[in-house]
Design an enzyme around this catalytic site. Sequence first.
Site, PDB file in Angstrom:
ATOM      1  N   GLU A 526      10.525  80.517   7.860  1.00 41.25           N
ATOM      2  CA  GLU A 526      10.260  81.345   9.045  1.00 41.25           C
ATOM      3  C   GLU A 526      10.071  82.809   8.654  1.00 41.25           C
ATOM      4  O   GLU A 526       9.227  83.512   9.229  1.00 41.25           O
ATOM      5  CB  GLU A 526      11.394  81.198  10.066  1.00 41.25           C
ATOM      6  CG  GLU A 526      11.600  79.785  10.595  1.00 41.25           C
ATOM      7  CD  GLU A 526      10.343  79.158  11.167  1.00 41.25           C
ATOM      8  OE1 GLU A 526       9.393  79.889  11.530  1.00 41.25           O
ATOM      9  OE2 GLU A 526      10.295  77.915  11.233  1.00 41.25           O
ATOM     10  N   ASP A 590       5.964  77.262   3.664  1.00 42.10           N
ATOM     11  CA  ASP A 590       6.748  76.299   2.885  1.00 42.10           C
ATOM     12  C   ASP A 590       6.954  76.798   1.460  1.00 42.10           C
ATOM     13  O   ASP A 590       8.068  76.790   0.932  1.00 42.10           O
ATOM     14  CB  ASP A 590       6.031  74.944   2.846  1.00 42.10           C
ATOM     15  CG  ASP A 590       6.235  74.123   4.105  1.00 42.10           C
ATOM     16  OD1 ASP A 590       7.127  74.459   4.899  1.00 42.10           O
ATOM     17  OD2 ASP A 590       5.489  73.143   4.295  1.00 42.10           O
TER      18      ASP A 590
END
Length: 690
Positions: A526, A590
């Site tokens: 995030e 990711d």
Amino acid sequence: MRQRSTAIAIFVIAVAAIIPSVAFAQAAEVAPKESTLPAPLDKRFLDISADPCVDFAKYSCGNFPKVYPIPADRSNYGTGALVGEHTQFELHSLLQKVEADSPSRTASEQKVGDYYASCMNTDAIAAAGLKPLQPELDRIAALKDKSDLTALLAHYQLINVNAFFAYGEQQDFKDARKQIALVDQGGLGLPERDYYLRTGDAAEKTRQQYVQHVAAMLKLLGESDYAATADAQKIMQLETALAKVSMDITSQRDPKNVYHPMSVADLTALVPDIAWPGFFNDSGAPPISDLNVANPDFFKGLHVLLQSTDLDTIKAYLRWQLINGMPSSTLPRAFDEEDFKFFGQQLRGQPQQQARWKRCSSATDGALGEALGQIYVKAFFPPESKARTLQMVKDIEDAMDREIDTLTWMSPETKTKAKAKLHLIADKIGYPDHFRDYTALKIVRGDALGNATRAAEFESRRQIAKIGQPVDRGEWDMSPPTVNAYYNPSMNNINFPAGILQSPLYAANATDAEVFGHIGAIVGHELTHGFDDQGRQFDGNGNLADWWTAEDAKKYEAMTDCEVKEYSNFTAVDDVKVNGQLTLGENTADNGGVRLALMAFEADAQRKGIDLNSKDSSGVTPIQQFFLAYGQNWCGENRPEQLRLQVQTDPHSPREFRIIGVIENMPEFGKAFGCKAGQPMMPVNACRVW
């Protein structure tokens, strides 16, 4: 109803959405059994026959489908689904307590309990039939002229029927302090525009099934076989025309493509068929002089379609959009079953519908998320979970600060601004500081469809009322029980609901390696979203602003192009490959997230004097534990139909590529597992952005 022009960057630990319907053969409702969560590092999932340097996804997760095969009521199943299912059991235990009609319940408990009880009451739903929907059908029947559409469309937008277009509010991209009105493309029944335009046998089969489904739903509304079949074809033609003037899903990822401020007068010039001042007034909006028209070309095309489409076809389309917009679990069983046949079985490959208690738990969370969430966090979210997570977030933000210092491709000027943005990111953990007030929402016990419609309108009016008001930066876009997380570029904050902070993603008994590999990688994910190809276009205050030097931006795009090519080479199902451009932001997050989590873990271990290369009793080092924990975030499998749907519509790569796509870019992994250069998990040319 709220339509964001730029999607919030969401982690999506559980890919499949809840599909509102019931199974063909309605089984007796079975009381839920106790749910258990897997260990932080579950050795049952490992396939030690696989070589971690060749296929780390198989090594870390190869036996998961043997331990947890996909249940008949799911289109996919994995780590996130296990956590989500456990949360459903927790919610069910709470809902059972508050559904009883008791004077001792608080006002919030009454609304939550009555909403759930009404959803579970299939006898009342059957007895009501289409009576609750009849006033809406009468509105359509009463249309005498296209000029009557304005009031009807405004009303439909309030109840989540996005016929012809979508309407809502958003933060102004160029001034994040402001909240403005938004109109955007919409009006489609299939998942996204390319379902209408894509060639090939699979795409054509889906379109044929869709037309059959529309016809079946219209028949259930009372149309004759002949009329329903003819109307379904006309609806397909109309929606295909809407699709042709819609922007593709990949182009919508660029915020510059979906930001077109203009006056109401300018919008009226694009689509004079709708009396826009009246539309906004009928929706309950405050006075609006300007707004964001996300896709002006779509509205130009909409004008042509409204001019050329006869009123009877528009009425048929509106009936379809109405019935398709209603939660099917609130409709009579025949509608529910037909809805599941297409959206569940044919589109996702799901053999059987979920038990009704699961769907009603999810529906109650969707309608009264913060009222139910307040009960949930009191019962299941201890304060120490929030405190420990906040410390980890700080550690990973510190790692990002150090990472920016080491970047050889970024100039000092851009580094200064990147750090300024990083230091302005707000961290929201568990639940909001102030829970939402549902006092004005009327919940009537026994009126499932009415409750759902009133809840949708309540939320729509709450959002519309924000237009022109100061931004509430404490607001959450997910309820506390949600098993997910997100970054919001306009708010410049990261959000971790209490639901995701459960084992194996977060566990009090986990090792530091497991904690950083699991939830730490999600925190880093995030955080990296603030600097992916979308997030990097927003500054620390949430404004769409170019804070990069031209040379730095050019270098950044060259590095992300490496990721686009890498992921585009992955074959998801049959001949369908991952769309590396669509999934770029999530892939970047990711990759960056795991790297940041590893940096934070190494710094934490150094502070504690832990040797990361020492082996435990099973011969595994802390660094290996870290990577295994990350891999087990993505254990699971998908049905082929669901996988095809995901690749064509979802900005997240399929689960196995979220493992190997990251691992093959991490030389630290190769060192930890003794891989040789040139092996699949340790290629000679790896990608790296952050």
